[in-house]
Design an enzyme around this catalytic site. Structure first.
Site, PDB file in Angstrom:
ATOM      1  N   ARG A 154       0.837  -1.211   0.000  1.00  0.00           N
ATOM      2  CA  ARG A 154       0.000   0.000   0.000  1.00  0.00           C
ATOM      3  C   ARG A 154       0.866   1.254   0.000  1.00  0.00           C
ATOM      4  O   ARG A 154       0.480   2.311  -0.476  1.00  0.00           O
ATOM      5  CB  ARG A 154      -0.989   0.000   1.178  1.00  0.00           C
ATOM      6  CG  ARG A 154      -1.828   1.263   1.252  1.00  0.00           C
ATOM      7  CD  ARG A 154      -3.195   1.113   1.947  1.00  0.00           C
ATOM      8  NE  ARG A 154      -3.212   0.202   3.066  1.00  0.00           N
ATOM      9  CZ  ARG A 154      -2.746   0.485   4.282  1.00  0.00           C
ATOM     10  NH1 ARG A 154      -2.216   1.674   4.534  1.00  0.00           N
ATOM     11  NH2 ARG A 154      -2.809  -0.410   5.243  1.00  0.00           N
ATOM     12  N   LYS A 176      -5.592   5.989 -19.667  1.00  0.00           N
ATOM     13  CA  LYS A 176      -5.767   6.480 -21.041  1.00  0.00           C
ATOM     14  C   LYS A 176      -4.496   6.227 -21.858  1.00  0.00           C
ATOM     15  O   LYS A 176      -4.060   5.102 -21.952  1.00  0.00           O
ATOM     16  CB  LYS A 176      -6.178   7.945 -20.968  1.00  0.00           C
ATOM     17  CG  LYS A 176      -7.338   8.208 -19.989  1.00  0.00           C
ATOM     18  CD  LYS A 176      -8.586   7.503 -20.426  1.00  0.00           C
ATOM     19  CE  LYS A 176      -9.747   7.430 -19.474  1.00  0.00           C
ATOM     20  NZ  LYS A 176      -9.741   7.989 -18.188  1.00  0.00           N
TER      21      LYS A 176
HETATM   22  N1  LCS Z   1      -8.763  13.056 -15.781  1.00  0.00           N
HETATM   23  C1  LCS Z   1      -9.247  13.046 -17.025  1.00  0.00           C
HETATM   24  C2  LCS Z   1      -8.890  14.156 -17.960  1.00  0.00           C
HETATM   25  C3  LCS Z   1     -10.082  12.005 -17.440  1.00  0.00           C
HETATM   26  O1  LCS Z   1     -10.538  12.019 -18.690  1.00  0.00           O
HETATM   27  C4  LCS Z   1     -10.417  10.982 -16.516  1.00  0.00           C
HETATM   28  C5  LCS Z   1     -11.311   9.859 -16.881  1.00  0.00           C
HETATM   29  C6  LCS Z   1      -9.892  11.040 -15.214  1.00  0.00           C
HETATM   30  C7  LCS Z   1      -9.065  12.083 -14.897  1.00  0.00           C
HETATM   31  C8  LCS Z   1     -10.188   9.976 -14.202  1.00  0.00           C
HETATM   32  O2  LCS Z   1      -9.424   8.877 -14.477  1.00  0.00           O
HETATM   33  P1  LCS Z   1      -9.836   7.351 -14.087  1.00  0.00           P
HETATM   34  O3  LCS Z   1     -10.161   7.358 -12.636  1.00  0.00           O
HETATM   35  O4  LCS Z   1     -10.997   6.989 -14.944  1.00  0.00           O
HETATM   36  O5  LCS Z   1      -8.599   6.588 -14.401  1.00  0.00           O
HETATM   37  N2  LCS Z   1     -12.015  10.052 -18.072  1.00  0.00           N
HETATM   38  C9  LCS Z   1     -12.917   9.251 -18.571  1.00  0.00           C
HETATM   39  C10 LCS Z   1     -13.661   9.568 -19.719  1.00  0.00           C
HETATM   40  O6  LCS Z   1     -13.598  10.629 -20.361  1.00  0.00           O
HETATM   41  N3  LCS Z   1     -14.473   8.572 -19.982  1.00  0.00           N
HETATM   42  O7  LCS Z   1     -14.378   7.577 -19.034  1.00  0.00           O
HETATM   43  C11 LCS Z   1     -13.374   7.949 -18.070  1.00  0.00           C
END
Ligand code: LCS
Length: 391
Positions: free
Chosen positions: A58, A207
């Site tokens: 953790r 992403k």
């Molecule tokens: N920041 C951005 C710019 C994002 O597009 C997302 C998720 C996050 C933070 C959060 O990340 P995660 O916890 O999902 O790893 N964006 C998403 C979207 O546009 N569609 O599904 C998730």
């Protein structure tokens, strides 16, 4: 070899990698929760912070540590912390900076859950102003005596508007506040916010960094002092990433440069195609020379990425268009090999109240496209046949 001086692709492949113990050519997955102490005295030294050592995954794990070193290198930070999702990274970063009675300035266009997190901060006695950070003077005017943090995405999800990282950082630093930039859309391959004076960078590694749509992950990059605080927050909040997911992201990051170049090239061609289509009203892609923020894009980004926003002329065409696609996948998320398409108003940004989202440009006609790395003629062909079904 001095990796600090090596090119981006060399650093994406080699930075942080630690294979010397076994001769393994790739970083092993240390799939373990605790680590054995050598003896009680060793435990006391490691637990007391007098000697570096692994205790419990953790807090620190060798596979995850490689990921942290690699992203710190690529973003020009001193250190990094990996988390289980992008949202875990954003919340750990924010909770490490602000406390009750602080004021936060946030851009009004943010990924839906990030926006919702900032809305929820009022439950903890934190006051948040949502403004359009595209205009640095808005940031200046929103400052209060207790403002500690300015947070934005550039480009912003989903409207693709940009914020001048350097200008906003100068304003914040003059007033004793810090700037956090969500660099998910650009990745360090195209934009390095710390080199433009930002204090902290966050990523959804789900992403482009991972790039294959098969794991969630989040990253925070900053100076060592801030990362120490964030690691402390993470230990208490519990956002550690699994070693296997760190390994998947590490594997993805090795091909980041070639994937980003292809996303960029494909997106430029798709944006030009969309601009010519009569069913489409507006195309927002920072790489189009008539984009009102083209000069800013060229100043702070070395490429324009794979994300495009566009609006259909008729709201009624949205579902016909989306349902007619055969190659482009109707799904949230972004930044993976396959082209993904979604409707922010009913999907990623459904949590933003309607009146607000329309004011911010997240209209019912807006569509967000994450251009993949397939053959671009096939992507364009699919979009064209689906657009032909509308009207
Ligand atoms: N920041 C951005 C710019 C994002 O597009 C997302 C998720 C996050 C933070 C959060 O990340 P995660 O916890 O999902 O790893 N964006 C998403 C979207 O546009 N569609 O599904 C998730």
């Amino acid at each position: 070899m001095n990796l600090k001086k090596a090119g981006f692709s060399t650093r994406a492949i080699h930075a942080g990698e630690r294979t010397e113990e076994t001769g393994s050519v790739t970083t092993p997955i240390f799939q373990t929760a605790p680590f054995e102490f050598k003896n009680a005295a060793h435990a006391a030294r490691v637990m007391g912070g007098k000697e570096k050592g692994y205790i419990y995954s953790r807090g620190l794990n060798p596979t995850t540590e490689v990921l942290e070193e690699k992203i710190a290198n690529l973003e020009y930070g001193e250190a990094a912390l990996a988390q289980t999702t992008g949202m875990a990274a954003i919340s750990a970063a924010v909770f490490s900076k602000i406390k009750a009675n602080d004021h936060v300035i946030a851009d009004e266009v943010l990924y839906g859950n990030t926006y919702d997190l900032f809305v929820d901060l009022k439950n903890f006695g934190v006051n948040v102003s949502f403004i359009d950070t595209t205009y640095p003077e808005n940031v200046e005017n929103a400052f209060m005596k207790n403002t500690k943090l300015v947070f934005f995405e550039t480009p912003a999800n989903p409207t693709m508007k940009l914020t001048d990282i350097h200008a906003v950082s100068d304003i914040a630093h003059d007033r004793n506040a810090e700037v956090f930039v969500d660099n998910t859309f650009m990745t360090p391959y195209f934009q390095q916010p710390l080199l433009h004076s930002a204090d902290v960078v966050v990523h959804s590694a789900t992403k482009y960094l991972n790039g294959h749509g098969d794991t969630l992950g989040g990253l925070i990059i900053s100076n060592s002092e801030f990362i120490k605080k964030a690691r402390h927050t993470s230990k208490n909040v519990g956002g550690a990433i699994s070693p296997f997911n760190s390994w998947l992201i590490l594997r993805g990051m090795k091909t980041l440069p070639i994937r980003m170049d292809r996303h960029n090239e494909n997106a430029m061609a798709v944006a030009k195609f969309l601009k010519m289509n009569e069913r489409i009203d507006k195309v927002i892609y920072p790489g189009l020379a008539d984009n009102p923020q083209y000069d800013l894009a060229r100043k702070q980004m070395s490429g324009f990425g794979g994300m495009i926003a566009f609006t259909l002329k008729e709201k009624a065409d949205v579902s016909v268009f989306l349902d007619s696609l055969k190659l482009c996948t109707l799904a949230v998320s972004l930044g993976e090999t396959a082209t993904l398409i979604q409707h922010p108003a009913t999907m990623t940004h459904a949590v933003v109240p309607k009146e607000e989202r329309i004011r911010y440009g997240i209209t019912d006609e807006l569509i967000r496209l994450s251009v993949g790395i397939e053959d671009v003629s096939d992507i364009i062909g699919d979009l064209e046949q689906a657009l032909d079904k509308t009207g």
